[in-house]
Write an enzyme that holds these catalytic residues in place. Sequence first.
Site, PDB file in Angstrom:
ATOM      1  CG  HIS A 153       6.097  14.647 -19.891  1.00 19.78           C
ATOM      2  ND1 HIS A 153       5.772  14.506 -21.217  1.00 19.78           N
ATOM      3  CD2 HIS A 153       4.930  14.568 -19.207  1.00 19.78           C
ATOM      4  CE1 HIS A 153       4.462  14.345 -21.326  1.00 19.78           C
ATOM      5  NE2 HIS A 153       3.932  14.383 -20.122  1.00 19.78           N
TER       6      HIS A 153
ATOM      7  CG  ASP B 246       9.013  17.297 -21.883  1.00 18.11           C
ATOM      8  OD1 ASP B 246       9.324  16.578 -22.850  1.00 18.11           O
ATOM      9  OD2 ASP B 246       7.860  17.340 -21.399  1.00 18.11           O
TER      10      ASP B 246
ATOM     11  CD  GLU C 293      -3.339  14.465 -16.673  1.00 15.14           C
ATOM     12  OE1 GLU C 293      -2.186  14.894 -16.460  1.00 15.14           O
ATOM     13  OE2 GLU C 293      -3.843  14.399 -17.809  1.00 15.14           O
TER      14      GLU C 293
ATOM     15  CD  GLU D 115      -6.353  15.324 -20.661  1.00 13.25           C
ATOM     16  OE1 GLU D 115      -5.243  15.462 -20.111  1.00 13.25           O
ATOM     17  OE2 GLU D 115      -6.496  14.812 -21.783  1.00 13.25           O
TER      18      GLU D 115
ATOM     19  CG  HIS E  75      -7.777  12.091 -18.833  1.00 13.25           C
ATOM     20  ND1 HIS E  75      -6.620  12.222 -18.115  1.00 13.25           N
ATOM     21  CD2 HIS E  75      -7.406  12.048 -20.131  1.00 13.25           C
ATOM     22  CE1 HIS E  75      -5.588  12.262 -18.943  1.00 13.25           C
ATOM     23  NE2 HIS E  75      -6.049  12.164 -20.170  1.00 13.25           N
TER      24      HIS E  75
ATOM     25  CG  ASP F 228      -6.449  10.797 -24.309  1.00 12.89           C
ATOM     26  OD1 ASP F 228      -7.297  11.696 -24.342  1.00 12.89           O
ATOM     27  OD2 ASP F 228      -5.382  10.879 -23.674  1.00 12.89           O
TER      28      ASP F 228
ATOM     29  CG  ASP G  32      -5.345  14.738 -25.696  1.00 13.07           C
ATOM     30  OD1 ASP G  32      -6.127  14.486 -24.758  1.00 13.07           O
ATOM     31  OD2 ASP G  32      -4.174  14.332 -25.726  1.00 13.07           O
TER      32      ASP G  32
ATOM     33  CG  ASP H 231      -2.833  17.363 -22.384  1.00 15.00           C
ATOM     34  OD1 ASP H 231      -2.026  17.473 -23.323  1.00 15.00           O
ATOM     35  OD2 ASP H 231      -2.820  16.404 -21.592  1.00 15.00           O
TER      36      ASP H 231
HETATM   37  C1  XLS Z   1      -2.304  11.696 -21.284  1.00  9.62           C
HETATM   38  C2  XLS Z   1      -2.139  12.828 -20.421  1.00  9.62           C
HETATM   39  C3  XLS Z   1      -0.816  13.489 -20.560  1.00  9.62           C
HETATM   40  C4  XLS Z   1      -0.524  14.157 -19.256  1.00  9.62           C
HETATM   41  C5  XLS Z   1       0.849  14.593 -19.056  1.00  9.62           C
HETATM   42  O1  XLS Z   1      -3.343  11.153 -21.505  1.00  9.62           O
HETATM   43  O2  XLS Z   1      -3.165  13.740 -20.617  1.00  9.62           O
HETATM   44  O3  XLS Z   1      -0.801  14.355 -21.626  1.00  9.62           O
HETATM   45  O4  XLS Z   1      -1.364  15.245 -19.106  1.00  9.62           O
HETATM   46  O5  XLS Z   1       1.708  13.557 -19.033  1.00  9.62           O
HETATM   47 MG    MG Z   2      -3.372  15.553 -19.644  1.00  5.60          MG
END
Ligand code: XLS
Ligand code: MG
Length: 355
Positions: free
Chosen positions: A51, A54, A176, A212, A215, A250, A252, A285
């Site tokens: 980001h 970061d 994304e 992703e 997502h 979400d 992950d 991710d």
């Molecule tokens: C959030 C996203 C995040 C992006 C980067 O849902 O996956 O992690 O990949 O900001």
């Molecule tokens: Mg992501």
Amino acid sequence: MPSPTVYRFSFGPWNISEGADPFGPNVRAMYPHEGKFALYQPLGFDGVQFHDDDVVPGLDRLSPQQIVTKAQAVGQMLRNQGLEPEFVAPRLWFAEQTIDGGYTSNSEGDRRYAWERTQRSVDIARAVGCKAIVLWLAREGSYIREAKSAMLAYERLLAVVNQTLAYDPEIQIWIEPKPNEPTDMAYVPTAGHAIALAYASQDPRRVKALIESAHALLANLDPSDEMAFCLAHDKLGSVHLNDQNGLKYDQDKNFGTANLRGAFNQVLVLEDGGYGRRGEFVGLDVKAMRTQRGAPVVEHLKSSRKLFLHLVEKARSYDRKRVEEYRRQRDYEALELYTMEHLLLGGNYARAYTP
Ligand code: XLS
Ligand code: MG
């Protein structure tokens, strides 16, 4: 036959986290940001996703020149550690000016903030040494549809894509998509939306998508199809592999842990689509379980990478001739059994086992 791809892996510093969720605080000690970079190579990763803040913390309080100087120093630090920055994503979901979204906010001042922050992210990407920014359009959407004009929002998103392409002649934009969270109804929820924006833009070659897995699943779509769609248009900038147990928040989760067959299909598509041959990274991710003790917790990164590599082996030993034969005979029952047994049984065991 091209030689098999040697995959390179990446993740972002946010993937080593302290375990806070909307209902509870951190459960693990903070691990210093700089310390995280030393963990990459021993874990088998050499790409770093960022980001913007970061790279340059507190960038809203700094001048463009100060931001570039700091980003250059981070670029040097990465090169010293043998690491490569993959992309920089403007964090357009945290500041007060992004409460109602950035590019699609109803407030002109907020939209100006989003555009300025995007220019700084491009500057950071260039100074740190990478060629792409990622637009995760976190708050571009609404909690109720009546709150914004969706048509105007899509026009505004396209305008920002074009402005960014004009701002830097080389930068790539990887969108994304995500259908929900933190907003209820997000704009650009799928690969199709992202790629449509790419083709509508002034330089379609430089606009791609980052898919992703979770997502896509939240949009009730198959991640491997979302990836295949992008690959068919040469528009898969990167991937965020992970997993998701149903239509919830979400999650992950570790790659392949909720749906192994779904993960296998993602790996198959990446293998067959030649993903990674031009240096594209396999981004993971993934989020550590809140229950995990210790600091830093990195097991989820190790496991996801390992599961990906196991599935690469499975993809490479998947008998394509046999698959073609089943397709020719339209015998998808047999194809399914073969696929499941291939996933379930190891090579030797598969040969020794006769039902
Ligand atoms: C959030 C996203 C995040 C992006 C980067 O849902 O996956 O992690 O990949 O900001
Ligand atoms: Mg992501």
